[in-house]
Design an enzyme around this catalytic site. Structure first.
Site, mmCIF file in Angstrom:
data_model
loop_
_atom_site.group_PDB
_atom_site.id
_atom_site.type_symbol
_atom_site.label_atom_id
_atom_site.label_comp_id
_atom_site.label_asym_id
_atom_site.label_seq_id
_atom_site.Cartn_x
_atom_site.Cartn_y
_atom_site.Cartn_z
ATOM 1 N N GLN A 272 -10.467 2.268 31.613
ATOM 2 C CA GLN A 272 -9.801 3.314 30.822
ATOM 3 C C GLN A 272 -8.307 3.005 30.798
ATOM 4 O O GLN A 272 -7.751 2.555 31.800
ATOM 5 C CB GLN A 272 -10.076 4.701 31.415
ATOM 6 C CG GLN A 272 -11.560 5.083 31.441
ATOM 7 C CD GLN A 272 -12.185 5.290 30.051
ATOM 8 O OE1 GLN A 272 -11.488 5.365 29.026
ATOM 9 N NE2 GLN A 272 -13.505 5.359 30.006
ATOM 10 N N CYS B 261 11.677 4.288 22.214
ATOM 11 C CA CYS B 261 11.735 2.894 22.679
ATOM 12 C C CYS B 261 12.686 2.084 21.789
ATOM 13 O O CYS B 261 12.582 2.121 20.560
ATOM 14 C CB CYS B 261 10.340 2.277 22.628
ATOM 15 S SG CYS B 261 10.307 0.571 23.179
ATOM 16 N N CYS C 147 3.466 -0.205 18.914
ATOM 17 C CA CYS C 147 3.301 1.239 18.703
ATOM 18 C C CYS C 147 3.439 1.558 17.215
ATOM 19 O O CYS C 147 4.209 0.919 16.506
ATOM 20 C CB CYS C 147 4.360 2.027 19.475
ATOM 21 S SG CYS C 147 4.076 2.022 21.257
ATOM 22 N N CYS D 67 8.933 -4.176 17.195
ATOM 23 C CA CYS D 67 7.644 -4.432 17.852
ATOM 24 C C CYS D 67 6.503 -3.782 17.078
ATOM 25 O O CYS D 67 6.645 -2.671 16.576
ATOM 26 C CB CYS D 67 7.706 -3.857 19.276
ATOM 27 S SG CYS D 67 6.153 -3.960 20.176
ATOM 28 N N PHE E 6 -23.901 3.084 29.509
ATOM 29 C CA PHE E 6 -22.666 2.313 29.230
ATOM 30 C C PHE E 6 -21.676 2.577 30.375
ATOM 31 O O PHE E 6 -20.555 3.049 30.168
ATOM 32 C CB PHE E 6 -22.063 2.692 27.869
ATOM 33 C CG PHE E 6 -23.011 2.535 26.708
ATOM 34 C CD1 PHE E 6 -23.101 1.321 26.037
ATOM 35 C CD2 PHE E 6 -23.820 3.583 26.281
ATOM 36 C CE1 PHE E 6 -23.964 1.169 24.962
ATOM 37 C CE2 PHE E 6 -24.695 3.437 25.223
ATOM 38 C CZ PHE E 6 -24.770 2.232 24.554
ATOM 39 N N GLU F 288 -25.854 -0.591 31.925
ATOM 40 C CA GLU F 288 -24.696 -1.254 31.316
ATOM 41 C C GLU F 288 -25.154 -2.635 30.873
ATOM 42 O O GLU F 288 -26.021 -3.241 31.513
ATOM 43 C CB GLU F 288 -23.581 -1.293 32.386
ATOM 44 C CG GLU F 288 -22.512 -2.352 32.266
ATOM 45 C CD GLU F 288 -21.628 -2.205 31.033
ATOM 46 O OE1 GLU F 288 -21.183 -1.084 30.733
ATOM 47 O OE2 GLU F 288 -21.399 -3.227 30.372
ATOM 48 N N CYS G 144 -14.646 6.576 21.736
ATOM 49 C CA CYS G 144 -13.324 6.121 21.264
ATOM 50 C C CYS G 144 -13.333 5.966 19.751
ATOM 51 O O CYS G 144 -12.456 5.304 19.191
ATOM 52 C CB CYS G 144 -12.953 4.801 21.940
ATOM 53 S SG CYS G 144 -14.178 3.523 21.714
#
Ligand SMILES: C[S@@+](CC[C@H](N)C(=O)[O-])C[C@H]1O[C@@H](n2cnc3c(N)ncnc32)[C@H](O)[C@@H]1O
Length: 400
Positions: free
Chosen positions: A236, A53, A62, A59, A263, A283, A357
């Site tokens: 997601q 990129c 990332c 930036c 969840f 949830e 995660c």
């Protein structure tokens, strides 16, 4: 001159002086650090590549574009392996599934007014400076195509000095945009926002928590079932990541006919699983469950789905409540699901598909299940957060 010895879990290089943590370096590299902190690579690693990129240098979006894809996959897998090893767990690892470039379908950008008009972009690393990213390699082409709309929106929604948050999500019928701003929503502004949404073909425009314009339903497709999530609801990060996680969850629970989805969000797993099994979705966010329930009612040939809004940290499902299910799917936020995992461990449920995660809380919760007699048959890193330090994991637990 310093040598980079290893990377932290956030992708910072640990240098041989034992003090410096340096960005955008790789293990084995020799580097010079100038007085102002600028890092010059003297001997590059064989894993170093030219960032794909053109915005990478400025930036802060990332972190890892300077490394080969294989290196990043191995690094993320190693983070998971180390977290599991710290708990004495050594499962078989499936190959890492990395989402392609330009596949992130949701982004949180920032907008600022300028003298001439407005700019929209990501912040530079640890800085208030906004960097425009028209050739971003992370976002889908459809999201990049919304940048002119977001700039026009910033002109309307941002005061001269402040900054606004813009969460934009790709949908089949135009971008779903959530703007968080301190500016007051006047009736004149409503008219201008409606005109803007029409001009740029947005599906929905939400002002703080108020949907001001809905031109098309901003639906997501969960296994061919359309769901309209509430503004800003969890999704997601990529379609590829979602499909990979769903395929794994489907495989793990394939023989179950009664599944509890803990969840559950808006039904990423619940609705596709309801094609073959009865599912109860739990949830904390009632609006997400309303969206899920509406889609189920409008769906075709789905088995029964029931929902319950419940805080699963404070009031986890008890072992008795779990008796009616053959399998559980559990996909908690970063904090993990300590209380709910404890009752799953004490229950007689046979199969659990866990999505996480956070490698650290994943390993903690996995250990609780293994101590209670579950086998962790394998684990897979699903890298839907390409070029970032985020890690997503899915794994099956079956009672021995
Ligand atoms: C990682 S997301 C997963 C959602 C869903 N499984 C999916 O794939 O779209 C975690 C979900 O947990 C919910 N959540 C967070 N804290 C919670 C709590 N204490 N009790 C119940 N749900 C909670 C969030 O609203 C979010 O939908």
């Amino acid at each position: 001159m310093l040598t980079i010895e290893s990377l932290t879990h956030l992708g910072m290089g640990r240098a041989s002086d034992g003090r410096a943590l340096l960005p955008r370096v790789l293990p084995g590299e020799e580097v010079d650090v100038a007085q102002d902190g600028t890092v010059r690579i003297v001997t590059p690693s064989v894993d170093r590549v030219t960032a794909p990129c053109r915005h990478f240098r400025s930036c802060g979006g990332c972190t890892m574009q300077h490394a080969r894809d294989d290196f990043v996959s191995e690094w993320k897998q190693d983070i998971v392996v180390k977290a599991l090893q710290a708990r004495g767990l050594t499962p078989v690892l499936r190959p890492v599934a990395t989402s392609p470039a330009q596949s992130r379908r949701r982004a949180k950008l920032s907008g600022q007014r300028t003298k001439k008009r407005a700019i929209v972009g990501f912040h530079a690393k640890a800085s208030g400076t906004l960097v425009q990213v028209p050739d971003c390699q992370l976002l889908t082409p459809a999201l990049l195509a919304t940048l002119p709309a977001l700039e026009a929106l910033t002109v309307l929604a941002c005061s001269r000095k402040g900054e606004i948050d813009l969460t934009v999500t790709e949908t089949a019928l135009g971008a779903d945009v959530l703007v968080v701003t301190e500016k007051e929503l006047t009736s004149q502004l409503r008219v201008e926002l409606a005109a803007l949404a029409n001009q740029f073909g947005l599906s929905r425009l939400v002002w703080n928590d108020e949907p001001v314009v809905v031109i098309n339903p901003p639906a997501q497709d969960f296994g061919s079932i359309a769901v309209v999530p509430p503004p800003g609801a969890f999704l997601q990060a990529t379609k590829h990541g979602e499909a990979t996680l769903l395929a794994a969850v489907d495989e793990i629970t394939s023989t179950a006919s009664r599944i509890i989805d803990l969840f559950a969000g808006c039904g990423t797993f619940t609705l596709p699983l309801a094609k073959r099994a009865e599912v109860r979705a739990m949830e904390g966010d009632a609006a997400m469950l309303d969206a899920l329930d509406r889609s189920w009612r409008e769906g075709h040939e789905l088995r029964r789905v029931t929902t319950e809004a419940r805080d699963l940290f404070r009031r986890p499902l008890e072992t008795d409540d779990l008796r009616q299910f053959d399998a559980a799917v559990i996909d908690p936020p970063r904090a993990g699901a300590e209380a709910q995992i404890a009752t799953l461990a004490a229950s007689d449920i046979k199969t659990i598909a866990m999505v996480s995660c956070n490698p650290v809380t994943f390993a903690r919760d996995a250990k609780t299940l293994v101590n209670a007699g579950f086998a962790m048959d394998w684990a897979q890193v699903v890298d839907q957060f390409r070029w970032s330090p985020h890690v997503e994991i899915v794994a099956p637990f079956t009672r021995k």
